[in-house]
Design an enzyme around this catalytic site. Structure first.
Site: not given
Ligand SMILES: *Cc1c(COP(=O)(O)O)cnc(C)c1O
Length: 485
Positions: A72, A74, A249, A278, A281, A287
């Site tokens: 973790y 954060e 985008d 992203t 792609k 991903r």
């Protein structure tokens, strides 16, 4: 040549590694090991022309399968809400450093789990910077927690009452650009700009007119099914004229930006206040998503967690770092140029054989074919192509008479097969196979004898003939050559 996905020197080891991995998985759940092996076989055996997909390199894939997933973390680099995050700090820093250098961006936030998440972070960072921060400053406060009940309600009202202008879905825009099934359409008052009905191209005067009238807080540029380049200098001019923040985008075409095919006014990063992408792609990574921004948006962007994200995925940030390092190699520029050249060759191959393309061609990585000239719906064309081992997706075209479900278009993209090493002659042959399938397919009938929008009939021997043609190309350009499972 351009295919980073093949590294024959390591192949022997890689085969052993993956065989062992599948064996280990099998001891717990064999169905997952089997499906994983089957997926490789299926991907190897089909012509993947889905414009949003690619094949990540084995180093990128391997980076995802580690214990970096177990932590973790954060917060931001060096400022975490959990102890012992030093190694996550390292991979996040390396990924951000590569993203900034690759795209020439002042700041990169590499935590978003996907493109949708990157856009959510961007939307809320823009709202926080443009709406929330000035309100707090005016009251001399530092933090929204310091607002009292009524002031907080008033701020909430303002945050939920802003305007966003983006490209319409049927012109090639994305669901996250303000459409109602997506949260962006529920958060914002939305309007869209389309494309010129004659040319199919973005009409900047129309965008400017829409922006002047609607006065959006956010102007969105970017697409997932528009086969042309965009002039981002013009988009920035329009945004500046109406006081909008320009959000680009580049989820689909980031690989062409990274590979320096899109430069000058076609490179969004210097012009956009905030750029999202992203990583899986055309950029050919794991991903995930990334937000790039100008310094004034950095404080809000860096609060993506806890704003809309939870703990970052350490294993994926590590894989982003590896993929971005690959994209900084000169060979990635060769790859990106080949993606664009192949799209040209494919488009010309389709048109020469009678195909009708939206906008009459392409100058990026994707091609939108209007299959109504073959008398088919997108749904029928997609299925008939799939039977022949050609994987695509149906897509609405501007003013589509068949709507978003059946559609009249098929979207093709060149990034994946270019990774396998396909060149322009190969893509011309793919165009021949596609036209062969569509010409040999006709409309089927419904149960009560009417023409169907879904069922179809193919000529005898068509699927076998095309599959043989496809296999010849696939054998010539193996996926992960040397990886034997
Ligand atoms: C693919 C895409 C997204 C969403 O990416 P996910 O990783 O699937 O969430 C967002 N915007 C555009 C323009 C896209 O093409």
């Amino acid at each position: 040549m351009t295919d980073l996905a093949s590294q024959p020197a390591l192949a022997q080891t890689e085969s052993q590694i993956y065989r062992s991995i599948l064996d280990v998985i099998s001891t717990v759940e064999p169905r997952v090991a089997d499906a994983t092996a089957a997926e490789l076989r299926d991907q190897r055996a089909s012509l993947k022309l889905i414009a949003s997909e690619n094949y990540a390199s084995l180093p990128v894939l391997m980076t995802m399968g580690t214990w970096m997933s177990d932590k973790y973390a954060e917060g931001t680099i060096g400022h975490r809400f959990y102890a012992a995050c030093q190694n996550i700090d390292t991979v996040e820093s390396v990924a951000a450093e590569h993203a900034k250098a690759l795209f020439g961006a002042p700041h990169a936030y590499v935590q978003p789990h996907s493109g949708i998440d990157a856009n959510l972070v961007a939307f809320w960072a823009i709202l926080a910077t443009r709406i929330e921060a000035p309100e707090l400053a005016e009251k001399g406060l530092k933090n929204v927690n310091e607002l009292t009940g009524e002031d907080w309600e008033s701020l909430r009202g303002k945050l939920g009452n802003q305007r966003l202008l983006g490209m319409s879905l049927d012109a090639g825009g994305h669901l996250t650009h303000g459409f109602r099934p997506n949260i962006s359409g529920k958060m914002f008052h939305q309007q869209s700009y389309g494309t010129d009905p004659q040319t199919g191209l973005v009409d900047y005067d129309q965008v400017a007119a829409a922006a002047r009238e609607f006065k959006p807080l956010i102007l969105v540029a970017g697409y997932s099914a528009y086969p042309r380049r965009i002039d981002f200098a013009k988009m920035r001019e329009i945004a500046d004229e109406v006081g909008a923040t320009l959000l680009v985008d580049m989820a689909h075409f980031a690989g062409l930006v990274a590979g320096k095919v899109f430069t000058g006014n076609e490179d969004p990063v210097p012009f956009a206040h905030v750029t999202t992408t992203t990583t899986h792609k055309s950029l050919r990574g794991p991903r995930g998503g990334i937000v790039l921004c100008q310094p004034e948006y950095q404080p809000a962007v860096d609060r993506g967690c806890p704003l809309v994200l939870g703990g970052p995925m350490g294993h994926v940030m590590a894989a982003k770092a590896v993929a971005l390092a690959e994209a900084r190699q000169p060979s990635f520029q060769t790859y990106a140029q080949a993606v664009a050249d192949n799209a040209q060759a494919f488009a010309e191959g389709l048109m020469r054989r009678g195909g009708r393309l939206v906008t009459g061609g392409t100058d990026n990585h994707l091609v939108l074919l209007d299959v109504s000239s073959f008398g088919l719906t997108g749904r029928q064309a997609e299925s008939a192509l799939l039977d022949a081992g050609i994987v695509t997706n149906r897509n609405a075209i501007p003013a589509d008479p068949n709507g978003a479900w059946y559609t009249s278009g098929i979207r093709f993209g060149t990034p994946a097969l270019t990774t396998r090493g396909f060149g322009t002659d190969d893509f011309d042959r793919v165009a021949e196979l596609v036209v062969d399938v569509l010409s040999g397919t006709s409309v089927g009938t419904t149960k009560d004898g009417k023409p169907s929008k879904a069922s179809y009939v193919t000529e005898d021997g068509l699927a076998a003939r095309t599959a043989a043609g496809a296999a010849e190309l696939l054998d010539k350009h193996p996926l992960y050559p040397g990886l034997e499972l």
